[in-house]
Design an enzyme around this catalytic site. Structure first.
Site, PDB file in Angstrom:
ATOM      1  N   HIS A  53       0.811  -1.219   0.000  1.00  0.00           N
ATOM      2  CA  HIS A  53       0.000   0.000   0.000  1.00  0.00           C
ATOM      3  C   HIS A  53       0.854   1.284   0.000  1.00  0.00           C
ATOM      4  CE1 HIS A  53      -3.138  -2.843   1.039  1.00  0.00           C
ATOM      5  NE2 HIS A  53      -2.458  -3.203   2.111  1.00  0.00           N
ATOM      6  N   SER A  76       1.476  -0.247  -5.340  1.00  0.00           N
ATOM      7  CA  SER A  76       0.549  -0.541  -4.262  1.00  0.00           C
ATOM      8  C   SER A  76       0.078  -1.970  -4.424  1.00  0.00           C
ATOM      9  CB  SER A  76      -0.664   0.387  -4.367  1.00  0.00           C
ATOM     10  OG  SER A  76      -0.845   1.085  -3.174  1.00  0.00           O
ATOM     11  N   SER A  81      -5.675   1.651  -2.426  1.00  0.00           N
ATOM     12  CA  SER A  81      -4.987   2.027  -1.187  1.00  0.00           C
ATOM     13  C   SER A  81      -3.923   3.111  -1.337  1.00  0.00           C
ATOM     14  CB  SER A  81      -4.362   0.779  -0.552  1.00  0.00           C
ATOM     15  OG  SER A  81      -3.349   0.252  -1.391  1.00  0.00           O
ATOM     16  N   ASP A 143       3.248  -7.597  -0.015  1.00  0.00           N
ATOM     17  CA  ASP A 143       2.137  -7.530   0.942  1.00  0.00           C
ATOM     18  C   ASP A 143       0.944  -8.221   0.292  1.00  0.00           C
ATOM     19  OD1 ASP A 143       0.002  -6.921   2.584  1.00  0.00           O
ATOM     20  OD2 ASP A 143       0.516  -4.809   2.829  1.00  0.00           O
ATOM     21  N   GLU A 205       4.559  -9.264   4.172  1.00  0.00           N
ATOM     22  CA  GLU A 205       3.962  -8.440   5.209  1.00  0.00           C
ATOM     23  C   GLU A 205       2.757  -9.070   5.903  1.00  0.00           C
ATOM     24  OE1 GLU A 205       4.911  -5.477   6.271  1.00  0.00           O
ATOM     25  OE2 GLU A 205       3.136  -4.473   7.068  1.00  0.00           O
ATOM     26  N   ASN A 230       4.943 -11.072   8.891  1.00  0.00           N
ATOM     27  CA  ASN A 230       3.671 -11.006   9.613  1.00  0.00           C
ATOM     28  C   ASN A 230       3.775 -11.633  10.995  1.00  0.00           C
ATOM     29  OD1 ASN A 230       0.648 -10.547   9.570  1.00  0.00           O
ATOM     30  ND2 ASN A 230       0.731 -12.728  10.023  1.00  0.00           N
ATOM     31  N   LYS A 235       4.758  -7.440  14.697  1.00  0.00           N
ATOM     32  CA  LYS A 235       3.933  -7.122  13.537  1.00  0.00           C
ATOM     33  C   LYS A 235       2.495  -7.549  13.826  1.00  0.00           C
ATOM     34  CE  LYS A 235       2.011  -6.982   9.413  1.00  0.00           C
ATOM     35  NZ  LYS A 235       0.618  -7.394   9.192  1.00  0.00           N
ATOM     36  N   ASP A 239       0.204  -4.415  14.505  1.00  0.00           N
ATOM     37  CA  ASP A 239      -0.404  -3.862  13.288  1.00  0.00           C
ATOM     38  C   ASP A 239      -1.795  -4.468  13.072  1.00  0.00           C
ATOM     39  OD1 ASP A 239      -1.092  -4.289  10.472  1.00  0.00           O
ATOM     40  OD2 ASP A 239       0.904  -3.695   9.865  1.00  0.00           O
ATOM     41  N   ASN A 240      -1.868  -5.807  13.043  1.00  0.00           N
ATOM     42  CA  ASN A 240      -3.139  -6.459  12.735  1.00  0.00           C
ATOM     43  C   ASN A 240      -4.186  -6.101  13.794  1.00  0.00           C
ATOM     44  OD1 ASN A 240      -1.025  -7.636  11.327  1.00  0.00           O
ATOM     45  ND2 ASN A 240      -1.999  -9.616  11.156  1.00  0.00           N
ATOM     46  N   CYS A 244      -5.728  -2.138  13.162  1.00  0.00           N
ATOM     47  CA  CYS A 244      -7.131  -2.254  12.714  1.00  0.00           C
ATOM     48  C   CYS A 244      -8.070  -1.611  13.735  1.00  0.00           C
ATOM     49  CB  CYS A 244      -7.500  -3.708  12.461  1.00  0.00           C
ATOM     50  SG  CYS A 244      -6.699  -4.368  10.972  1.00  0.00           S
ATOM     51  N   HIS A 350      -7.445  -9.268   3.496  1.00  0.00           N
ATOM     52  CA  HIS A 350      -6.589  -8.804   2.400  1.00  0.00           C
ATOM     53  C   HIS A 350      -7.268  -8.777   1.041  1.00  0.00           C
ATOM     54  CE1 HIS A 350      -2.768  -7.568   0.776  1.00  0.00           C
ATOM     55  NE2 HIS A 350      -3.045  -8.333  -0.256  1.00  0.00           N
ATOM     56  N   HIS A 403      -3.384   2.124   8.546  1.00  0.00           N
ATOM     57  CA  HIS A 403      -2.925   2.243   9.936  1.00  0.00           C
ATOM     58  C   HIS A 403      -2.058   3.485  10.115  1.00  0.00           C
ATOM     59  CE1 HIS A 403      -4.454  -1.679  10.120  1.00  0.00           C
ATOM     60  NE2 HIS A 403      -3.356  -2.385  10.268  1.00  0.00           N
ATOM     61  N   SER A 411       5.880  -2.630  12.182  1.00  0.00           N
ATOM     62  CA  SER A 411       5.836  -3.578  11.064  1.00  0.00           C
ATOM     63  C   SER A 411       7.013  -3.350  10.131  1.00  0.00           C
ATOM     64  CB  SER A 411       4.547  -3.387  10.257  1.00  0.00           C
ATOM     65  OG  SER A 411       3.446  -3.419  11.101  1.00  0.00           O
ATOM     66  N   GLN A 415      10.314  -5.282   8.504  1.00  0.00           N
ATOM     67  CA  GLN A 415      10.563  -5.429   7.066  1.00  0.00           C
ATOM     68  C   GLN A 415      12.015  -5.085   6.737  1.00  0.00           C
ATOM     69  OE1 GLN A 415       9.241  -6.668   4.504  1.00  0.00           O
ATOM     70  NE2 GLN A 415       7.026  -6.683   4.715  1.00  0.00           N
TER      71      GLN A 415
HETATM   72  P1  NAI Z   1      -5.960 -14.747  11.599  1.00  0.00           P
HETATM   73  O1  NAI Z   1      -5.687 -16.053  10.978  1.00  0.00           O
HETATM   74  O2  NAI Z   1      -5.327 -14.379  12.897  1.00  0.00           O
HETATM   75  O3  NAI Z   1      -7.539 -14.538  11.786  1.00  0.00           O
HETATM   76  C1  NAI Z   1      -8.518 -14.902  10.875  1.00  0.00           C
HETATM   77  C2  NAI Z   1      -9.626 -15.599  11.667  1.00  0.00           C
HETATM   78  O4  NAI Z   1     -10.759 -15.827  10.828  1.00  0.00           O
HETATM   79  C3  NAI Z   1      -9.197 -16.961  12.223  1.00  0.00           C
HETATM   80  O5  NAI Z   1      -9.353 -16.986  13.633  1.00  0.00           O
HETATM   81  C4  NAI Z   1     -10.119 -17.945  11.513  1.00  0.00           C
HETATM   82  O6  NAI Z   1     -10.464 -19.045  12.337  1.00  0.00           O
HETATM   83  C5  NAI Z   1     -11.327 -17.084  11.191  1.00  0.00           C
HETATM   84  N1  NAI Z   1     -12.146 -17.559  10.074  1.00  0.00           N
HETATM   85  C6  NAI Z   1     -11.757 -18.191   8.928  1.00  0.00           C
HETATM   86  N2  NAI Z   1     -12.822 -18.466   8.159  1.00  0.00           N
HETATM   87  C7  NAI Z   1     -13.914 -17.993   8.811  1.00  0.00           C
HETATM   88  C8  NAI Z   1     -15.291 -17.954   8.513  1.00  0.00           C
HETATM   89  N3  NAI Z   1     -15.771 -18.506   7.395  1.00  0.00           N
HETATM   90  N4  NAI Z   1     -16.129 -17.371   9.408  1.00  0.00           N
HETATM   91  C9  NAI Z   1     -15.661 -16.844  10.561  1.00  0.00           C
HETATM   92  N5  NAI Z   1     -14.346 -16.842  10.901  1.00  0.00           N
HETATM   93  C10 NAI Z   1     -13.488 -17.406  10.032  1.00  0.00           C
HETATM   94  O7  NAI Z   1      -5.584 -13.666  10.492  1.00  0.00           O
HETATM   95  P2  NAI Z   1      -5.385 -12.078  10.741  1.00  0.00           P
HETATM   96  O8  NAI Z   1      -3.964 -11.802  10.999  1.00  0.00           O
HETATM   97  O9  NAI Z   1      -6.410 -11.623  11.686  1.00  0.00           O
HETATM   98  O10 NAI Z   1      -5.675 -11.534   9.270  1.00  0.00           O
HETATM   99  C11 NAI Z   1      -6.957 -11.611   8.683  1.00  0.00           C
HETATM  100  C12 NAI Z   1      -6.925 -10.982   7.292  1.00  0.00           C
HETATM  101  O11 NAI Z   1      -6.657  -9.594   7.402  1.00  0.00           O
HETATM  102  C13 NAI Z   1      -5.845 -11.524   6.372  1.00  0.00           C
HETATM  103  O12 NAI Z   1      -6.340 -11.534   5.051  1.00  0.00           O
HETATM  104  C14 NAI Z   1      -4.731 -10.509   6.500  1.00  0.00           C
HETATM  105  O13 NAI Z   1      -3.856 -10.556   5.414  1.00  0.00           O
HETATM  106  C15 NAI Z   1      -5.526  -9.239   6.589  1.00  0.00           C
HETATM  107  N6  NAI Z   1      -4.891  -8.079   7.222  1.00  0.00           N
HETATM  108  C16 NAI Z   1      -5.421  -6.861   6.876  1.00  0.00           C
HETATM  109  C17 NAI Z   1      -4.927  -5.704   7.432  1.00  0.00           C
HETATM  110  C18 NAI Z   1      -5.484  -4.390   7.034  1.00  0.00           C
HETATM  111  O14 NAI Z   1      -4.902  -3.365   7.366  1.00  0.00           O
HETATM  112  N7  NAI Z   1      -6.595  -4.325   6.346  1.00  0.00           N
HETATM  113  C19 NAI Z   1      -3.826  -5.738   8.431  1.00  0.00           C
HETATM  114  C20 NAI Z   1      -3.395  -7.064   8.770  1.00  0.00           C
HETATM  115  C21 NAI Z   1      -3.927  -8.185   8.188  1.00  0.00           C
END
Ligand code: NAI
Length: 482
Positions: A53, A76, A81, A143, A205, A230, A235, A239-240, A244, A350, A403, A411, A415
């Site tokens: 991003h 990006s 983003s 990322d 990332e 990650n 991180k 960050d997550n 968020c 993501h 963020h 984070s 990197q």
């Molecule tokens: P995580 O693996 O810690 O959490 C995801 C959770 O969703 C897990 O606990 C899993 O059991 C649950 N899950 C999976 N399928 C499901 C369903 N059908 N219904 C309900 N729950 C379900 O992963 P994390 O780190 O929380 O990341 C989640 C997503 O967010 C990833 O795609 C990651 O790349 C993205 N992300 C986005 C950010 C942003 O700024 N927008 C920042 C960091 C991560």
């Protein structure tokens, strides 16, 4: 200096530069990297292609990499983003002007089409030939894994001698990827193999990108080593979660300005991102419901005081839906048909397939009303509407600015350390997926304590001996979960 780049408007560079200056103060980890490595330049000779991003915080990362000696090209990793003033400032550079840019080639603007997005990615991966005749980067900073995927897919098709057929793709976006590959294969049947062979490693990332890397490694398809940034504690647990917690409601507020207090909000997924999202919505006074597939995370959510149930049970009473799962088809077109009038639907995971946007577009009789960029109302034949943020793409970066600097400093310090590790100590990392050693993780945290006025307690020698750990750390075993 002339170089290739494509951004929205270099006239925004001055505004971008002012915000970069403010961000630098909030990014002590990155500034410490500059102070520590600015002279020795461990990244001299590195050609880093970054796909992350293109925000103000990323601008500080890019300029840290160049202070450490790297040549950089950037895109990006999401069509919505980019902050156009950040992209402009990076191209112009600290010393350049809009007329005479002297910074880093960036190919990114807010609101790219999918074709433009993949054009940018290809462009940044193709280093203009230099005296050594290089054709690609020797490092990727990714990322979500799109840049890594393009190199791997291209290599796979080249090795098999197969020209892909875009009409066989299972999604609109993959069809665009295959179109890029079809063209480049016709141009030069060894392009991606050459690029892949020149890459020493990738630092990834996010959760979704890391997932892709482990899958490729398991399948024996990974072409070069990867560091999973990650899963540095500093991180994903920061960050997550805290990132968020900040940027989710920022996105909802900027998009809709709906009062969150008193509303019913549903957070799908209670991982690191879900925990931060649920907390921020509760902090605004929403009644938060969580859905989970994992019994451990479901139990955590319940013990944190949230109702945990299924989406089908509550779809008709929820005002704000947020997906955080990294999974697909979490909110289906059927769910959306059964939502309350003007329910808000957004994703912070993501990729955009958490919400079945393709299914929504195909629903018979649906009318799309654009309210403003990245905010659309969809009217169903029965008259009720829903408000979809950023076309189902991550709303904190599409509807707000992602963020804030301080958390991204954590984070991005990981990197930078990961880039140095793979570039300088390449032979220590045979092809595989690694995390940074714990002492570096602890160092990243340490670099952020002073700014918050944190006073750390020091272990005495006797206490350290009692616990069986060194006075200077690492303090926890690899199994510890924080
Ligand atoms: P995580 O693996 O810690 O959490 C995801 C959770 O969703 C897990 O606990 C899993 O059991 C649950 N899950 C999976 N399928 C499901 C369903 N059908 N219904 C309900 N729950 C379900 O992963 P994390 O780190 O929380 O990341 C989640 C997503 O967010 C990833 O795609 C990651 O790349 C993205 N992300 C986005 C950010 C942003 O700024 N927008 C920042 C960091 C991560």
């Amino acid at each position: 200096m002339t170089f290739d780049y494509k951004v929205a408007d270099l006239g925004l560079a001055e505004f971008g530069r002012k915000e970069i200056r403010l961000a630098e103060h909030e990014m002590p980890g990155l500034m410490a990297m500059r102070a520590q490595y600015g002279e020795s330049k461990p990244l001299a000779g590195a050609r880093i292609m970054g796909s992350l991003h293109m925000t103000i915080q990323t601008a500080v990362l890019i300029e840290t990499l160049t202070v450490l000696g790297a040549e950089v090209r950037w895109v990006s990793c999401n069509i919505f983003s980019t902050q156009d003033h950040a992209a402009a400032a990076v191209v112009v550079g600290p010393e350049g002007t809009a007329e005479n840019p002297a910074g880093v080639p960036v190919f990114a603007w807010k609101g790219e089409t999918l074709e433009e997005y993949w054009w940018c990615t290809e462009k940044a991966l193709r280093w203009p030939g230099n005296s050594a005749g290089d054709i690609g980067p020797n490092m990727i900073l990714d990322d979500g894994g799109d840049a890594t995927m393009l190199v791997h897919k291209g290599t796979e098709f080249e090795k098999a001698g197969v020209v892909p057929d875009p009409s066989t793709a299972d999604s609109e976006e993959y069809a665009v990827v295959l179109t890029v590959l079809t063209r480049t294969l016709a141009e030069d049947g060894q392009l991606w193999t050459g690029i892949g062979q020149g890459i020493k490693g990738v630092t990834e990332e996010t959760t979704t990108g890391v997932h892709r890397l482990y899958e490729m490694h398991k399948a024996g398809a990974l072409l070069f080593p990867a560091i999973n940034v990650n899963d540095s504690v500093t991180k994903s647990k920061f960050d997550n979660k805290y990132g968020c917690r900040h940027s989710l409601i920022d996105g909802i507020n900027r998009a809709t300005d709906v009062l969150i207090g008193g509303k019913v909000a549903l957070v799908a997924g209670y991982g690191d991102v879900g925990k931060g999202c649920a907390e921020s919505l509760r902090g605004q006074g929403a009644r938060v419901i969580v859905t989970e597939i994992d019994p451990i995370c479901a139990l955590q959510a319940a013990m944190d005081g949230y109702q945990v149930t299924t989406l089908d049970e509550v779809v008709g009473i929820v005002d704000i839906f947020v997906t955080t799962t990294g999974n697909k088809d979490v909110i289906t077109a059927d769910h959306m048909a059964n939502m309350k009038h003007q329910a808000i639907v957004g994703n912070i995971g993501h990729f955009d397939n958490e919400i079945d946007m393709a299914g929504l577009y195909k629903t018979a009789g649906i009318e799309r009303i654009n309210i403003k960029p990245q905010v659309d109302e969809f009217r169903f034949p029965d008259g009720h509407t829903i408000i979809v943020l950023s076309e189902g793409r991550l709303l904190n970066l599409g509807n707000a600015t992602g963020h804030p600097s301080f958390v991204m400093s954590n984070s991005f310090t990981n990197q930078v350390l990961a880039q140095i590790e793979l570039f300088v100590r390449t032979s220590d990392y045979p092809t595989g997926v690694y995390v940074l050693p714990k002492h570096l993780d602890e160092m990243v945290a340490r670099l952020h304590l002073d700014a918050l006025g944190v006073k750390l307690t020091e272990l005495s020698k006797e206490q350290a001996a009692y616990l069986g750990i060194p006075v200077e750390g690492p303090y926890k075993s690899e199994q510890y979960r924080y």
